[in-house]
Design a protein around this motif. Sequence first.
Motif, short mmCIF file in Angstrom:
data_model
loop_
_atom_site.label_atom_id
_atom_site.label_comp_id
_atom_site.label_asym_id
_atom_site.label_seq_id
_atom_site.Cartn_x
_atom_site.Cartn_y
_atom_site.Cartn_z
N GLU A 24 6.67 -4.36 3.16
CA GLU A 24 5.99 -3.30 3.92
C GLU A 24 4.95 -2.55 3.11
N TYR A 25 4.98 -2.72 1.78
CA TYR A 25 3.99 -2.06 0.93
C TYR A 25 2.87 -3.00 0.49
N LYS A 26 2.85 -4.19 1.10
CA LYS A 26 1.87 -5.23 0.79
C LYS A 26 2.03 -5.80 -0.62
N ASN A 27 3.22 -5.65 -1.19
CA ASN A 27 3.55 -6.32 -2.43
C ASN A 27 4.27 -7.62 -2.10
N THR A 34 -2.62 3.19 -4.62
CA THR A 34 -3.20 1.90 -4.25
C THR A 34 -4.58 1.79 -4.91
N TYR A 35 -5.21 0.64 -4.72
CA TYR A 35 -6.57 0.48 -5.22
C TYR A 35 -7.53 1.27 -4.34
N GLN A 54 0.05 -4.39 -5.31
CA GLN A 54 -0.91 -3.75 -4.43
C GLN A 54 -0.66 -2.25 -4.31
N THR A 55 0.62 -1.88 -4.41
CA THR A 55 1.01 -0.49 -4.19
C THR A 55 2.07 -0.08 -5.22
#
Length: 288
Positions: free
Chosen positions: A85-88, A236-237, A269-270
Amino acid sequence: SRLSVLLAERFRVLYGLDDRRDAGTARQEQRRLDQEALRLKSEEEMKYIKMCIPELRDTTILRYYNKFIGRQSLLVRDKPILLDEYKNPKGDEFDLGVRGAFSGHRILIGTFVDAVKAGGARHFAPSALRSIVVSGLESKGFSVTLATSTHDFVRQLDSDRFSVAWVISNSSHEKGDPALTDNVATACKRFHERGKGLFLFADNAPWVVQANAVLDAIFSPSCALDGNAPARKFITYQDAELPSAVARTPSGGFLEKDYENHFLLTGIQTLYEGDTVSFPVATFDLTR
């Protein structure tokens, strides 16, 4: 014979070749093409790795790291990537270390957190460490020893069987005795001076006692940890599309673009800031 003709025709239909000799030649050519593809893939990966580690001289160290080292962009051409869910990425494909690669290396974890009084630091208590952290390290090949008292930690540290030692701080001295904390610090300094690695854990104050003692022993009197800064946000980035799970709590800071190929951020990513954190309250000389 008629049978030979039928068999040859059948072979041609199945394999598009006139006879077995042609089949052998085709297999050799396929092997050659496969080897060439592997060579080109390896060259492409090495080119990327040298972007991440420009000072790389000895490639044998790469056996410890996975082929996606430094890639936060999650570029995988041959299959989709499962994200949480955190895009990892899910699973261990994008872990920095390769499964089993660290066999023969030993880690000593000294946790001085009182499981009963731990509160927010309960994830550093022995039971939590065994179920999550130790199992994860062992999957990479590390042999892990967990010490929960000063006496055991110092004895194990002086045995010279370990490559790295972790020190996880409590909010007070063991048994209320500062001398026991001094023993930890002195042993860690000896360990550090033998060229071994130290990993110091501190939560928000007052969960900094053992970490500060070690810092004082090595860098005295230049460094200490203090503070109770509220966090509970996600980093995040910059300009990245925020995952819905973190859109309501973005951090005021960003992961810098300059670090997107840093190998410690492989696949990341996060990042979660933590609930509350301490911070250095003095500068110190890292060259000491």
